[in-house]
Write a protein that holds these residues in place. Structure first.
Motif, PDB file in Angstrom:
ATOM      1  N   GLU A 266       0.818  -1.205   0.000  1.00 52.29           N
ATOM      2  CA  GLU A 266       0.000   0.000   0.000  1.00 52.29           C
ATOM      3  C   GLU A 266       0.854   1.258   0.000  1.00 52.29           C
ATOM      4  O   GLU A 266       0.658   2.186   0.795  1.00 52.29           O
TER       5      GLU A 266
ATOM      6  N   ASN B  38      -4.094   1.235  -2.914  1.00 49.20           N
ATOM      7  CA  ASN B  38      -4.022  -0.234  -2.856  1.00 49.20           C
ATOM      8  C   ASN B  38      -2.824  -0.803  -3.606  1.00 49.20           C
ATOM      9  O   ASN B  38      -2.691  -2.021  -3.727  1.00 49.20           O
TER      10      ASN B  38
ATOM     11  N   LEU C  21      -7.192  -6.241  -6.380  1.00 43.62           N
ATOM     12  CA  LEU C  21      -8.552  -5.870  -6.033  1.00 43.62           C
ATOM     13  C   LEU C  21      -9.342  -7.146  -5.788  1.00 43.62           C
ATOM     14  O   LEU C  21      -9.216  -8.116  -6.548  1.00 43.62           O
TER      15      LEU C  21
END
Length: 776
Positions: free
Chosen positions: A389, A393, A428
């Motif tokens: 991070e 993200n 993700l």
């Protein structure tokens, strides 16, 4: 019937006075409630620290007293002191000497031994017990026997004169050890025997003047089960292992292995464990091989060690070596087996924390092929940095290593390689899918020592290697997967998932013909390999790619959420077919941009029938290039399995860097296997293996095993036949086999043998494997 009951300290009073019937009855009931079960080890019962300080309660049909000093109890006498119990026809108490003498049908139980004797004498002051003409049973170990004279000194040591011992149950004297003197220590669970004769079915088998062996179920020093065999490889064989329980945190297993054709081989395995260290040292040595005298000494060794300095620093050693490349073909070994192609020799020191993963290692290999000189890294330093991070993200990491490659082969170059690989990853994820995008930059620098070295490819052309090479390659990868779920319409009560996934991979074409291969091999191709980012291990070869991988997995779960079926299929579509990065065109016969279809399936039917299979179907040749399948029926520990594996010769040639493939196979691989294990009864167990090569029309291996397991002994028979080599060439010559008959026998309960079982599924190259990966 009037019964008398008194503590020992009141024996003189009992001689003069007769207490009331009610009081005697009450004490009697209390005494019997305190009596432990007859066959229970005192370890499992509550007792005081010193049983001699417990009061003595006595019951009898009649009592006679003399001069307030001696009391004689007669008729169904019961004496209870703590967890000690004694019954007899007559018990005499000598108060002044603190001696108890029991005669006639004496039955004594002190929580560690249960004995039936003609006479027992207990000197309480000296904590000494004598038993005459005794049948005894050690309650904590289960061993039993007979003794002409038996004594106990203190709390620990029993001594048996002219007696025998066995671990067989009551009324079963299949085997026993007879000795002139036996010393038994129930607390240490050890027995020492002098002038020992072993009898099997009352027939003497062997004699030893001295034996020291364990009698319990714990880990103790002693002789383990011996094995004997007769075969074409080594003639008659006999192996006798001895276990040495040196300390709670280290032990030693030694073995003497006699082979008629070769001589005496000695083996040893030492294990140790401390709060910060653990490891194993294995050695095998045959001073002179009588069968192959030209090979001289035959030996094998292995060292594994792990050290933890603190939460961050670790050190480890994994080193194995054998005297010659045929060692595992000639001997059964704990260091390796006949299917091993190499032995690793590595030592490393590592440091790890939440950001860094570093290692300094030295690695070498012993290749079990004649005239093979592998590369060794001397040394290699690896440092990987992770920063999750770093922006939203997005994760950042750097993979790097510096390696020095050396070899004794004068026809290969030595080299130094530096590699650094920074990368950005964007993962993700939701409950129904994932999407990961990754970009990396691969930068590698080589210095290769090419003095007077010419390397040729498989076509005989000289490769244009360069002394200095700097290679920079970008890599981009994006991978997405979904998890869809529904109730099935075809089968009620089942849930089906559909898990499609797709990946795009781009690596530009860069000329790498100037780089030699040091620690790089082609990775195995299967369904999961379709979604890798690299085709090769390590970085000496980075295969170019502009391709899309796609596939799907479908799973079926029953109403208990147990996975019953999984089917996966996929392939790769190349937007462009590239030449080999080393300058060789390996796509000359490529007709399309599609890779082979990879299909895999796992099936669990009712937890009894299991199946696993996979194929790769080449769309250009319209044929299956790789296939494997295994189906198994299992009921508890019993099973039967059929399996098959298939690989074309063309596929082997395209994936292996091997100049003469005909020395390995003439028509590829096509092998059928059948394996099974079945308990015929409570005491009989049978196993069998069979492997057949359909390309060479020869049985490669077969093994049949049967074993009888009694409560205190066992015996097993193994018959095996294994393909060793080919005379005058594979496929055209005559196959050479090793054939053996092995006998595996032993006793249970003594000598450290606590269980029975086969030594394994044989020493063959083809082993048993469970044919499914579904959760059970």
């Amino acid at each position: 019937m009037l019964r008398f009951s008194r503590t020992y300290l009141a024996a003189s009073i009992a001689a003069a006075l007769v207490t009331s019937f009610a009081q005697a009855e009450t004490t009697s009931n209390q005494s019997m409630q305190e009596k432990p079960p007859a066959d229970q080890c005192s370890i499992d019962t509550a007792q005081s620290s010193d049983p001699n300080q417990e009061p003595i309660n006595i019951e009898a049909d009649s009592l006679e007293a003399t001069n307030n000093d001696t009391a004689v109890y007669r008729g169904d006498v019961v004496v209870v002191q703590g967890n000690r119990t004694m019954t007899a026809d007559t018990v005499t108490l000598h108060q002044s000497d603190n001696v108890v003498v029991a005669e006639g049908n004496v039955h004594m139980n002190d929580g560690k031994i249960d004995a039936i004797s003609d006479k027992a004498t207990n000197d309480i002051n000296n904590d000494y017990l004598e038993l005459e003409n005794t049948d005894y049973k050690m309650l904590c170990s289960g061993n039993r026997g007979e003794a002409v004279f038996m004594s106990k000194t203190g709390k620990k040591l029993y001594e048996i004169e002219t007696g025998w011992i066995t671990s067989c149950p009551d009324d079963d004297n299949t085997w026993r050890l007879l000795a002139s003197d036996i010393k038994v220590n129930p607390e240490t669970e050890m027995a020492t025997l002098y002038n020992t004769r072993m009898e099997v079915l009352d027939v003497p088998v062997f004699y030893l003047p001295y034996m020291h062996l364990p009698i319990g179920k714990g880990r103790k020093t002693g002789v383990l089960r011996p094995t004997a065999s007769l075969g074409s490889k080594n003639g008659f064989e006999f192996e006798l292992p001895v276990y040495w329980n040196l300390a709670p945190n280290y032990d030693l297993l030694t073995s003497a292995h006699y082979m008629q054709e070769r001589g005496l081989q000695l083996k040893g395995t030492f294990r140790y464990l401390t709060p910060k260290n653990s490891g194993t040292v294995k050695t095998e040595f045959l001073g002179h091989d009588q069968k192959y005298t030209e090979k001289g000494e035959r030996w094998a060794s292995q060292i594994t060690h792990n050290t933890s300095f603190n939460r961050n620093w670790r050190a480890s050693v994994d080193y194995s070596q054998v005297s010659d490349v045929d060692y595992f073909k000639d001997f059964s070994s704990s260091v390796g087996n006949r299917s091993d192609g190499q032995l690793k020799q590595q030592g490393e020191v590592t440091y790890r924390n939440e950001r860094w993963d570093t290692a300094l290692r030295v690695t070498d290999f012993q290749i079990l092929v004649e005239n093979s000189q592998p590369y060794r890294t001397a040394p290699q330093f690896e440092a990987n940095y992770y920063l999750p991070e770093v922006w939203g993200n997005v994760n950042f990491d750097v993979i790097s290593h510096a390696s020095s490659f050396e070899t004794e082969d004068k026809l290969k170059p030595n080299a130094t390689r530096l590699h650094i690989e920074p990368g950005l990853t964007l993962p993700l994820a939701t409950t129904w899918g994932t999407w990961t995008t990754e970009a990396r930059w691969l930068s590698t620098y080589y210095e290769q020592d090419l003095d007077n070295i010419l390397i040729k490819d498989s076509n005989g052309n000289v490769r244009p290697l360069e002394e200095t090479v700097a290679r920079n390659i970008p890599q981009f990868r994006t991978h997405a997967g979904l998890v869809l779920e529904r109730d099935t319409t075809l089968f009620s009560g089942y849930t089906q998932t559909l898990e499609p996934q797709a990946q795009y991979l781009y690596i530009p074409e860069v000329d790498q013909s100037g780089i030699y291969e040091y620690d790089t091999t082609l990775l195995q191709t299967d369904y999961y390999g379709l979604f890798r980012s690299r085709q090769y291990s390590s970085v000496d070869t980075i295969a170019p790619a502009n391709q899309i991988s796609y596939g799907a997995t479908s799973r079926f779960f029953d109403d208990n959420n147990k996975e019953r079926l999984a089917v996966s299929f996929g392939q790769i579509y190349s937007l462009k077919n590239f030449a080999n990065p080393k300058g060789q065109d390996n796509n000359a016969n490529k007709k399309s941009n599609y890779s082979a279809w990879a299909v895999e399936a796992d099936f669990n039917y009712n937890d009894n029938i299991f199946y696993r299979g996979g194929v790769q179907y080449d769309v250009d040749s319209s044929e299956i290039t790789i296939g494997n399948s295994a189906i198994e029926y299992r009921q508890g520990a019993d099973y039967i399995q059929a399996n098959y594996r298939y690989v074309t010769k063309e596929y082997i040639e395209s994936t292996l860097n091997f100049n003469n493939i005909n020395t390995i196979t003439t028509n590829g691989i096509s092998q059928v296997g059948l394996l099974g294990s079945y308990r015929l009864s409570e005491k009989w167990l049978a196993r069998a293996n069979y492997f057949y090569d359909t390309t060479e029309n020869v049985a490669m291996e077969w093994l049949a095993q049967i074993q009888y397991e009694s409560d205190c002994w066992y015996i097993g028979f193994d018959l095996s036949k294994q393909l060793r080599s080919w005379e005058n060439g594979i496929g055209t010559g005559t196959p050479v086999f090793d054939q053996n008959i092995k006998v595996n026998f032993g006793i249970v309960g003594l000598g450290g043998t606590q269980g029975v079982g086969f030594s394994g599924q044989g020493d063959g190259a083809l082993k048993y494997g469970r044919p499914f990966i579904l959760n059970e």
